[in-house]
Scaffold this motif. Structure first.
Motif, PDB file in Angstrom:
ATOM      1  N   VAL A  12      -5.238   3.181  -7.782  1.00 37.14           N
ATOM      2  CA  VAL A  12      -4.879   2.950  -6.386  1.00 37.14           C
ATOM      3  C   VAL A  12      -4.276   4.233  -5.847  1.00 37.14           C
ATOM      4  CG1 VAL A  12      -3.674   1.477  -4.745  1.00 37.14           C
ATOM      5  CG2 VAL A  12      -4.333   0.558  -6.972  1.00 37.14           C
ATOM      6  N   GLU A  13      -4.949   4.813  -4.883  1.00 35.19           N
ATOM      7  CA  GLU A  13      -4.413   6.013  -4.250  1.00 35.19           C
ATOM      8  C   GLU A  13      -3.759   5.599  -2.952  1.00 35.19           C
ATOM      9  OE1 GLU A  13      -7.052   9.546  -3.516  1.00 35.19           O
ATOM     10  OE2 GLU A  13      -6.267   9.328  -1.482  1.00 35.19           O
ATOM     11  N   TYR A  14      -2.472   5.881  -2.817  1.00 33.36           N
ATOM     12  CA  TYR A  14      -1.789   5.440  -1.601  1.00 33.36           C
ATOM     13  C   TYR A  14      -0.591   6.326  -1.271  1.00 33.36           C
ATOM     14  CZ  TYR A  14       1.359   3.024  -4.913  1.00 33.36           C
ATOM     15  OH  TYR A  14       2.215   2.716  -5.929  1.00 33.36           O
ATOM     16  N   ILE A  18       6.798   5.841  10.386  1.00 28.96           N
ATOM     17  CA  ILE A  18       6.431   4.435  10.249  1.00 28.96           C
ATOM     18  C   ILE A  18       4.945   4.309   9.904  1.00 28.96           C
ATOM     19  CG2 ILE A  18       6.109   4.267  12.766  1.00 28.96           C
ATOM     20  CD1 ILE A  18       7.351   1.416  10.571  1.00 28.96           C
ATOM     21  N   GLY A  19       4.163   5.291  10.311  1.00 27.11           N
ATOM     22  CA  GLY A  19       2.734   5.272  10.007  1.00 27.11           C
ATOM     23  C   GLY A  19       2.451   5.346   8.513  1.00 27.11           C
ATOM     24  N   HIS A  20       3.315   6.019   7.766  1.00 27.65           N
ATOM     25  CA  HIS A  20       3.105   6.134   6.326  1.00 27.65           C
ATOM     26  C   HIS A  20       3.461   4.852   5.576  1.00 27.65           C
ATOM     27  CE1 HIS A  20       3.614  10.444   7.461  1.00 27.65           C
ATOM     28  NE2 HIS A  20       2.562  10.541   6.686  1.00 27.65           N
ATOM     29  N   TYR A  48      -8.813   3.559  -2.221  1.00 27.62           N
ATOM     30  CA  TYR A  48      -8.200   4.597  -1.400  1.00 27.62           C
ATOM     31  C   TYR A  48      -7.544   3.922  -0.202  1.00 27.62           C
ATOM     32  CZ  TYR A  48     -11.195   7.964  -3.928  1.00 27.62           C
ATOM     33  OH  TYR A  48     -11.821   8.728  -4.891  1.00 27.62           O
ATOM     34  N   VAL A  49      -6.233   3.846  -0.227  1.00 27.00           N
ATOM     35  CA  VAL A  49      -5.527   3.199   0.877  1.00 27.00           C
ATOM     36  C   VAL A  49      -5.190   4.265   1.916  1.00 27.00           C
ATOM     37  CG1 VAL A  49      -3.618   1.698   1.524  1.00 27.00           C
ATOM     38  CG2 VAL A  49      -4.569   1.579  -0.787  1.00 27.00           C
ATOM     39  N   VAL A  50      -6.104   4.443   2.820  1.00 24.25           N
ATOM     40  CA  VAL A  50      -6.016   5.518   3.807  1.00 24.25           C
ATOM     41  C   VAL A  50      -6.447   4.970   5.162  1.00 24.25           C
ATOM     42  CG1 VAL A  50      -6.793   7.858   4.378  1.00 24.25           C
ATOM     43  CG2 VAL A  50      -6.615   7.176   1.981  1.00 24.25           C
ATOM     44  N   GLY A  51      -5.912   5.522   6.231  1.00 24.40           N
ATOM     45  CA  GLY A  51      -6.145   5.012   7.579  1.00 24.40           C
ATOM     46  C   GLY A  51      -7.611   4.901   7.976  1.00 24.40           C
ATOM     47  N   LEU A  64     -15.962   2.936  -5.952  1.00 18.85           N
ATOM     48  CA  LEU A  64     -15.020   3.514  -5.000  1.00 18.85           C
ATOM     49  C   LEU A  64     -14.907   2.637  -3.760  1.00 18.85           C
ATOM     50  CD1 LEU A  64     -16.404   7.165  -5.229  1.00 18.85           C
ATOM     51  CD2 LEU A  64     -14.564   6.146  -6.572  1.00 18.85           C
ATOM     52  N   THR A  65     -13.694   2.348  -3.364  1.00 18.98           N
ATOM     53  CA  THR A  65     -13.478   1.512  -2.192  1.00 18.98           C
ATOM     54  C   THR A  65     -12.438   2.149  -1.274  1.00 18.98           C
ATOM     55  OG1 THR A  65     -13.870  -0.473  -3.508  1.00 18.98           O
ATOM     56  CG2 THR A  65     -12.818  -0.778  -1.377  1.00 18.98           C
ATOM     57  N   HIS A  66     -12.812   2.312  -0.034  1.00 19.44           N
ATOM     58  CA  HIS A  66     -11.821   2.737   0.949  1.00 19.44           C
ATOM     59  C   HIS A  66     -11.210   1.483   1.550  1.00 19.44           C
ATOM     60  CE1 HIS A  66     -10.963   4.624   5.149  1.00 19.44           C
ATOM     61  NE2 HIS A  66      -9.895   4.608   4.403  1.00 19.44           N
ATOM     62  N   THR A  67      -9.898   1.386   1.497  1.00 22.01           N
ATOM     63  CA  THR A  67      -9.174   0.265   2.081  1.00 22.01           C
ATOM     64  C   THR A  67      -8.503   0.762   3.346  1.00 22.01           C
ATOM     65  OG1 THR A  67      -8.769  -0.725  -0.075  1.00 22.01           O
ATOM     66  CG2 THR A  67      -7.301  -1.354   1.685  1.00 22.01           C
ATOM     67  N   PRO A  68      -9.191   0.648   4.477  1.00 24.38           N
ATOM     68  CA  PRO A  68      -8.659   1.243   5.703  1.00 24.38           C
ATOM     69  C   PRO A  68      -7.646   0.333   6.382  1.00 24.38           C
ATOM     70  CG  PRO A  68     -10.794   0.285   6.145  1.00 24.38           C
ATOM     71  CD  PRO A  68     -10.471  -0.019   4.699  1.00 24.38           C
TER      72      PRO A  68
END
Length: 600
Positions: free
Chosen positions: A111-113, A124-126, A340-343, A368-372
């Motif tokens: 988990v990349e976050y 607050i965005g982070h 990938y927990v990214v915006g 690979l999964t992007h979790t936007p």
RNA sequence: GCGCCCGUAGCUCAGCUGGAUAGAGCAUCAGGCUUCGAACCUGAGGGUCGGGCGUUCGAAUCGCUCCGGGCGCACCA
């Protein structure tokens, strides 16, 4: 798990009655309908009969231990007898433990976050990336995965050119240690005075002036180039900037209770970039694009914009570093999944990176999964670090704590450790709100909403827990102790260990509708935790905890626990239900990084 | 222009691998503290699920289309 066994038994009974049919079971929306539901539509159609008639036939045909079968229109509902429901749930929560968890099964999940940018303050965005990632890491561990928590720090890139150029221009001569306020800058509030904040001011100023003087952009690029080429001065400053940033981030992570297994930022991949580019080249997909840039075309997989691997001047870009990181992680972790927990604004970027990795090595496909997640806006518009209009996370946490303290002073002035409790509740409010509306949609930040304390909030769930603990303390004996974890909790713990407790000898006192509804909601927790893993969202878990807390509040007002006129049997069984509920709430909150207070 | 996301009660949002009268909270209104914590509980009102067409026994959920808002579209991350 006891409930799982029931589901399996019901499924097998149905399969026997309906050979060759696909049996899909649901959980009814409300507990008075039953514990499990079988919608008959599909099977009825396949058999050419009426679903309501089929349900009716099955209800008389099938016999289950401890449960009655009811035809409710086109549904066949299985409803446990009250004492059976109680004994199963209490066994799960008091005897088996780690309710809804799964044994270790060897699947490795990365988990990349969080991944904040060095020298940009934590806003607050982070929070969203940090806490969504933390929750996903926790839920996957709870469900038996081997998890690696990765903080992909933004410690490399042209932005460092910006910082270096700004530092050289406005700080080196008169304020080299960044230990004094700048004359040209607005005054800094006392609590924010730090070298890091002044670095942030430099960054903001550079971008403001760059608007008027675009040539400054080249200056920044030149500095990044020097950095990438190993220039001693650039490296020295970079190291220093990085250190002062990390110290601040660590303070925030400690406060949030999150941790990482690796803090390899983008700079970590610097010496792995050339081999990454070589790997892309070896796959024969690297081409020269406009201005001498090296690119990978992706039209064949439906992506119109090519992925740039090297800029025209030969330096790397963030896609290069993400490709290098992917290759490194394969060889280091041999993972099954990487989240990938990214915006959401980086959706295209990850599509490109995933596509490139998939072309380089088919091993990556499907792993690979992007979790936007959506961005947080301010009522007056977008937050922008460059423009300096941001809400700092620490300010939000402080504000939430202050508001809680005001309520404590009003409602519970005698409360011991009020400061610590206020911190716990303020954190609960902020984090629970974040989890509840974990959506792709962007949200507009308002103080009122971010630190709300009434209604569907963290403190509501925490209040239920505190009331239970209060009852358990009053019950005397070991009751309160049994509600506490047997080890100190930190971010290494996912499944909270509790002492095993024998079931009450009688279940008298739990037949009331409110008690039964609480049992029904407790039964929904495992599905909610699995939903976190399946959907990569905390929403389902937060909602289920609210449902449990609500059901408890109703039980509490309807079913007295310690009243003297209660028989010992009633008292014991209700205490057992309280204890089970406290454990479920504490565990559920814990997965989201929220603590459960014993008093508030 | 192309791609992706979002549009559900006055407000903020759940529900979306199609299924039981569309659910919460806030706000509004009406009740409930001489016994375990009222940061609570009970009830009421409030919805053309953005519009239309289609698929289906059945659509908030799937498809097409239009409207409204957001994000992204190679040398920033």
């Amino acid at each position: 798990m006891v409930m799982e066994r029931l589901k399996e038994a019901f499924r097998m009974a149905l399969a026997k009655a309906l050979p060759g049919q696909d049996i899909v079971l649901e959980r009814p929306r409300s507990g008075d309908m039953g514990d499990l539901a079988f919608p008959c539509f599909r099977v009825a159609k396949a058999m050419g009969t009426n679903p309501a008639q089929l349900a009716k036939d099955l209800a008389t045909q099938i016999v289950m231990d401890d449960a009655e079968l009811l035809a409710a229109g086109p549904y066949l509902n299985l409803r446990l007898r009250p004492e059976a429901r109680a004994s199963r749930m209490l066994e799960n929560l008091l005897v088996t433990g780690a309710y809804g968890s799964a044994p270790a099964h060897g699947e490795t999940v990365l988990v990349e976050y969080s991944s904040p940018n060095i020298a940009k303050l934590f806003t607050i965005g982070h929070l969203r990336s940090t806490m969504i990632g933390h929750t996903l890491a926790q839920a996957n561990r709870y469900l038996g995965c081997k998890v690696q928590r990765l903080n992909h720090l933004g410690d490399w890139g042209t932005q460092f050119g910006t910082l270096l150029a700004a530092y050289k221009r406005w700080a080196e001569a008169e304020n080299p240690l960044l230990d004094q306020d700048f004359e040209w800058a607005e005054e800094i509030p006392e609590k924010r005075r730090s070298p890091l904040f002044r670095l942030f001011q430099l960054y903001v100023r550079f971008h403001a002036e760059e608007e008027k003087e675009p040539a400054m952009r080249d200056e920044a690029r030149a500095w990044f180039r020097r950095l990438e080429e190993g220039d001693a001065e650039a490296r020295r400053l970079w190291t220093w900037f990085r250190e002062i940033s990390l110290a601040t981030f660590q303070r925030i992570y400690d406060r949030l209770g999150v941790g990482f297994d690796a803090m390899n930022g983008e700079a970590f991949y610097e010496d792995k970039l050339s081999s990454a580019v070589e790997a892309v080249k070896a796959a024969k997909i690297l081409e020269e694009g406009e201005g001498g840039a090296q690119i990978v075309r992706l039209e064949d997989v439906g992506i119109q914009t090519p992925c740039m691997m090297l800029k025209g001047d030969g330096t790397s870009i963030y896609a290069t570093r993400d490709v290098a990181a992917g290759l490194y992680r394969k060889s280091t972790y041999n993972f099954d999944r990487c989240l990938y927990v990214v915006g959401a604004e980086q959706i295209l970027h990850f599509q490109q990176v995933f596509a490139v990795l998939g072309k380089v090595d088919a091993w990556f496909q499907g792993r690979l999964t992007h979790t936007p997640f959506g961005m947080i806006n301010l009522p007056e518009g977008k937050m922008s670090t460059r423009k300096g209009n941001v809400i700092f996370l620490e300010d939000v946490l402080d504000e939430a704590k202050e508001r809680v303290l005001a309520i404590i002073r009003e409602k519970n002035p005698e409360l011991p450790q009020a400061d610590e409790v206020a911190e716990t509740l303020g954190m609960g409010a902020v984090l629970f709100f974040n989890a509840l509306n974990d959506r792709v949609k962007s949200i507009t930040f308002t103080w009122e909403r971010a630190v709300a304390l009434d209604g569907d909030t963290g403190p509501y769930v925490q209040y239920a827990h505190a009331r239970i603990m209060s009852v358990l303390r009053k019950a005397g004996g070991d009751w309160a102790q049994r509600g506490r974890p047997t080890v100190a909790l930190d971010h290494e713990v996912a499944a909270i260990p509790f002492e095993t407790v024998a079931l009450p000898t009688s279940l008298e006192g739990l037949e009331d509708a409110a008690a039964q509804n609480l049992l029904f909601e407790l039964a929904g927790l495992p599905d909610a935790i699995r939903a976190v893993q399946r959907e990569n969202m905390a929403t389902a878990l937060a909602r289920q905890l609210l449902a449990i807390a609500k059901a408890f509040s109703s039980f509490y007002t309807n079913c007295p626990i310690l009243w003297p006129e209660n028989s010992d049997a009633v008292r014991e069984s209700r205490l057992a239900l309280c204890l089970a509920t406290a454990r479920a709430l504490r565990q559920g909150l814990w997965l989201m990084g929220i603590k459960a207070p014993e008093e508030m």
